[in-house]
Write a protein that holds these residues in place. Structure first.
Motif, mmCIF file in Angstrom:
data_model
loop_
_atom_site.group_PDB
_atom_site.id
_atom_site.type_symbol
_atom_site.label_atom_id
_atom_site.label_comp_id
_atom_site.label_asym_id
_atom_site.label_seq_id
_atom_site.Cartn_x
_atom_site.Cartn_y
_atom_site.Cartn_z
ATOM 1 N N ASN A 263 -6.211 -9.726 -0.387
ATOM 2 C CA ASN A 263 -4.708 -9.075 -0.551
ATOM 3 C C ASN A 263 -4.881 -7.788 -0.103
ATOM 4 O OD1 ASN A 263 -2.151 -8.992 -1.292
ATOM 5 N ND2 ASN A 263 -2.769 -9.829 -3.381
ATOM 6 N N GLY A 264 -3.622 -7.215 0.394
ATOM 7 C CA GLY A 264 -3.570 -5.958 0.941
ATOM 8 C C GLY A 264 -2.425 -5.885 1.866
ATOM 9 N N GLY A 265 -2.390 -4.866 2.878
ATOM 10 C CA GLY A 265 -1.228 -4.603 3.534
ATOM 11 C C GLY A 265 -1.233 -3.230 4.277
ATOM 12 N N VAL A 266 -0.461 -3.111 4.943
ATOM 13 C CA VAL A 266 -0.135 -1.630 5.465
ATOM 14 C C VAL A 266 0.945 -0.861 4.655
ATOM 15 C CG1 VAL A 266 0.631 -0.233 7.600
ATOM 16 C CG2 VAL A 266 -0.567 -2.675 8.155
ATOM 17 N N TYR A 267 0.144 -0.111 3.836
ATOM 18 C CA TYR A 267 0.709 0.652 2.666
ATOM 19 C C TYR A 267 1.188 1.907 3.081
ATOM 20 C CZ TYR A 267 -0.712 -3.387 -0.109
ATOM 21 O OH TYR A 267 -1.037 -4.511 -0.895
ATOM 22 N N PHE A 268 0.184 2.572 4.114
ATOM 23 C CA PHE A 268 0.423 4.161 4.132
ATOM 24 C C PHE A 268 0.762 4.336 5.545
ATOM 25 C CE2 PHE A 268 -1.038 8.543 4.218
ATOM 26 C CZ PHE A 268 -0.481 9.026 3.393
ATOM 27 N N TRP A 269 -0.182 3.764 6.593
ATOM 28 C CA TRP A 269 -0.018 4.398 7.854
ATOM 29 C C TRP A 269 1.069 3.488 8.694
ATOM 30 C CZ3 TRP A 269 -1.607 8.795 8.367
ATOM 31 C CH2 TRP A 269 -2.812 9.362 7.619
ATOM 32 N N LYS A 270 2.510 3.833 8.715
ATOM 33 C CA LYS A 270 3.315 3.146 9.366
ATOM 34 C C LYS A 270 3.571 3.623 10.761
ATOM 35 C CE LYS A 270 4.504 1.361 5.548
ATOM 36 N NZ LYS A 270 4.417 -0.081 4.934
ATOM 37 N N ASP A 271 2.288 3.322 11.441
ATOM 38 C CA ASP A 271 2.404 3.618 12.889
ATOM 39 C C ASP A 271 2.423 2.746 13.943
ATOM 40 O OD1 ASP A 271 -0.035 2.797 12.405
ATOM 41 O OD2 ASP A 271 -1.329 4.438 12.621
ATOM 42 N N GLY A 272 2.973 1.365 13.601
ATOM 43 C CA GLY A 272 2.966 0.215 14.216
ATOM 44 C C GLY A 272 1.754 -0.524 14.279
ATOM 45 N N ARG A 273 0.680 -0.154 13.550
ATOM 46 C CA ARG A 273 -0.391 -1.098 13.352
ATOM 47 C C ARG A 273 -0.071 -2.309 12.793
ATOM 48 N NH1 ARG A 273 -4.707 2.240 10.160
ATOM 49 N NH2 ARG A 273 -3.670 3.882 11.466
ATOM 50 N N LYS A 274 -1.017 -3.444 13.051
ATOM 51 C CA LYS A 274 -0.786 -4.693 12.461
ATOM 52 C C LYS A 274 -1.921 -4.937 11.354
ATOM 53 C CE LYS A 274 2.959 -5.536 14.888
ATOM 54 N NZ LYS A 274 4.319 -5.481 14.094
ATOM 55 N N ASN A 275 -3.012 -4.325 11.700
ATOM 56 C CA ASN A 275 -4.069 -4.738 10.744
ATOM 57 C C ASN A 275 -4.026 -3.664 9.630
ATOM 58 O OD1 ASN A 275 -5.400 -6.772 12.526
ATOM 59 N ND2 ASN A 275 -6.682 -5.243 13.443
ATOM 60 N N TRP A 276 -4.403 -4.319 8.228
ATOM 61 C CA TRP A 276 -4.206 -3.506 7.178
ATOM 62 C C TRP A 276 -4.885 -2.515 7.021
ATOM 63 C CZ3 TRP A 276 -5.103 -8.078 3.209
ATOM 64 C CH2 TRP A 276 -4.001 -9.031 3.263
ATOM 65 N N ASP A 277 -4.185 -1.163 6.243
ATOM 66 C CA ASP A 277 -4.946 -0.180 6.042
ATOM 67 C C ASP A 277 -5.456 -0.267 4.443
ATOM 68 O OD1 ASP A 277 -2.856 0.463 3.969
ATOM 69 O OD2 ASP A 277 -1.827 1.726 5.433
ATOM 70 N N THR A 278 -5.424 -1.159 3.946
ATOM 71 C CA THR A 278 -5.848 -1.341 2.547
ATOM 72 C C THR A 278 -6.365 -2.946 2.290
ATOM 73 O OG1 THR A 278 -4.408 0.424 1.821
ATOM 74 C CG2 THR A 278 -5.400 -1.167 0.081
ATOM 75 N N THR A 279 -7.431 -3.143 1.993
ATOM 76 C CA THR A 279 -8.053 -4.667 1.831
ATOM 77 C C THR A 279 -8.662 -4.651 0.683
ATOM 78 O OG1 THR A 279 -8.082 -4.958 4.248
ATOM 79 C CG2 THR A 279 -9.332 -6.275 3.164
ATOM 80 N N THR A 280 -8.478 -5.829 -0.120
ATOM 81 C CA THR A 280 -9.294 -6.384 -1.146
ATOM 82 C C THR A 280 -9.619 -7.867 -0.604
ATOM 83 O OG1 THR A 280 -8.532 -4.963 -2.813
ATOM 84 C CG2 THR A 280 -9.747 -6.987 -3.580
#
Length: 432
Positions: A263-280
């Motif tokens: 679980n996780g997501g792109v929570y903080f770095w809204k710069d167009g990236r697709k890979n998560w910035d937070t992962t568990t």
């Protein structure tokens, strides 16, 4: 796998090895930041003593190729051949080995090219990002006589060898849980905005860069900031978790997880990236008789990059940040007596004496782990002995990272089909 001691040749001992006085000619596949900042300094720690040399650099981008040629010429004080691609590199006469530090998804395919050309390789991790590439690269290496060292440098650390010996001796007791974490707070991590602005399609070979990935139009961000975009990288699993999950396989003797959820997501770095910035990610290892859980957590907006690796048994913990075994969390007498059991407490002890704590810098600079790992590869090229991180280590960590990436992209509880050697998300094979 041979022990560290067995690999510790002296310069004088090379005189007894056939061909030891011949210089080993090495090519560079990808003049990357990782190569320049860590792999090259590690190589230069040992190249004169072991009679190695770098003679060529291959990079698709004209800028990096020319920079690499000039930089290496200055370091080694002789001409360096600049190759527009790997086809040109492998035409060089008497090329013995290559150091591969290209985009994550390219490592396995570049390893196949190298061993088919008769070259030994130091291949950066992650070894592979799809099972198709993973199986093909394993087969190619096993069908060759080449020495392949996977860039899992923990396998050349004295503290990690001591930890493996302690666990495998039975003194630790069965592993019941492993906690892994890797956190940073670096806005520029995996970003290359200045370089992205410089990259033009006519100065590189976009189609060759894509290799076997689905075609899409040229995108300089995906070329240079590939760690942010699938299917060019899985991001956190391939970049960071692959190091740590490799120790789980090594210490436990298990080849891969039974299942993974994430679980996780792109929570903080809204710069167009697709890979998560937070992962568990949570893994199930072992079997019904003796199993354990592994938890990997990572975030990119808060942290000091001090990767944590803690192994737990019923008697306490083995902490690889502190390089210590302790009875913390072990079964104490007052709790044991309630069930007519005996206390189970590990002793307080250092994992290994007189070894610096290198975990925190394990993936940055010409650190001691990477330097030792590079030396081990160079020694094994001479001796033809198996290196500390053979291709099987890369194959196994790739199964775990691909399973994690499948869980990230599908939301499924992901398993592994042992017979087919496929990662399964539900009842479907995971690919892209």
């Amino acid at each position: 796998m041979a022990s560290l001691g067995a690999m510790a040749f002296t310069a004088k001992s090379y005189a007894n090895i056939i061909g030891a006085n011949d210089r080993v000619r090495v090519g560079v596949v990808g003049f990357s930041d990782r190569f320049r900042q860590s792999l090259l300094p590690s190589f230069m720690n040992h190249y004169q003593e072991l009679n190695f040399d770098i003679v060529a650099v291959s990079d698709l981008w004209k800028k990096r190729r020319e920079e690499g040629q000039a930089y290496l010429k200055e370091k080694f004080a002789h001409d360096i051949q600049a190759c527009v691609n790997n086809d040109e590199l492998y035409k060089i006469k008497d090329l013995d080995a290559v150091i591969i530090s290209t985009a994550d998804f390219q490592h396995a395919l570049h390893t196949i090219e190298a061993v088919k050309a008769g070259c030994d390789t130091y291949t950066e991790k992650p070894f592979a990002e799809t099972m198709e590439d993973n199986r093909a690269a394993l087969k190619a290496v096993k069908n060759s006589k080449q020495i392949v060292q996977i860039g899992s440098q923990r396998r050349s650390g004295k503290n990690y060898h001591a930890a493996a010996d302690f666990i495998q001796s039975g003194k630790f007791g069965p592993i019941v849980m492993v906690e892994l974490s890797w956190n940073v707070n670096q806005p520029g991590r995996w970003r290359r905005p200045a370089l992205v602005a410089e990259l033009r399609e006519q100065d590189t070979d976009w189609k060759r860069f894509l290799l076997n990935r689905p075609f899409e139009n040229f995108d300089p961000r995906k070329y240079l900031e590939y760690r942010l975009f699938w299917p060019y990288s899985s991001g956190m699993p391939g970049q960071w978790m692959s190091h740590q999950i490799d120790t789980v396989h090594w210490f436990s003797g298990l080849k891969h997880p039974r299942s993974v959820v994430a679980n996780g997501g792109v929570y903080f770095w809204k710069d167009g990236r697709k890979n998560w910035d937070t992962t568990t990610a949570v893994f199930d290892y072992g079997d019904d008789k003796q199993g354990f859980q592994v938890q990997f957590t990572s975030r990119m907006m808060n942290g000091d990059e001090r990767p944590a690796e803690i192994y737990y048994s019923n008697g306490g913990e083995l902490n690889l940040n502190l390089n210590k075994v302790s009875p913390v969390g072990g079964l104490r007498e007052n709790h044991a007596l309630a069930m007519n059991m005996k206390a189970n407490l590990l002793p307080e002890m250092d994992i290994v004496q007189n070894v610096e704590t290198v975990v925190a810098s394990a993936n940055t600079g010409g650190d001691s782990l990477t330097s030792a790992h590079m030396r081990n590869w160079m020694e094994c090229i001479r001796s033809r002995k198996e290196p500390n991180a053979p291709v099987e280590a890369g194959y196994m960590h790739s199964i775990a990272t691909i399973m994690t990436n499948a869980a990230v992209h599908t939301g499924e509880k992901v398993t592994f089909d042992e017979k087919k050697q496929e990662v399964m998300a539900g009842d479907k094979v995971f690919k892209y």
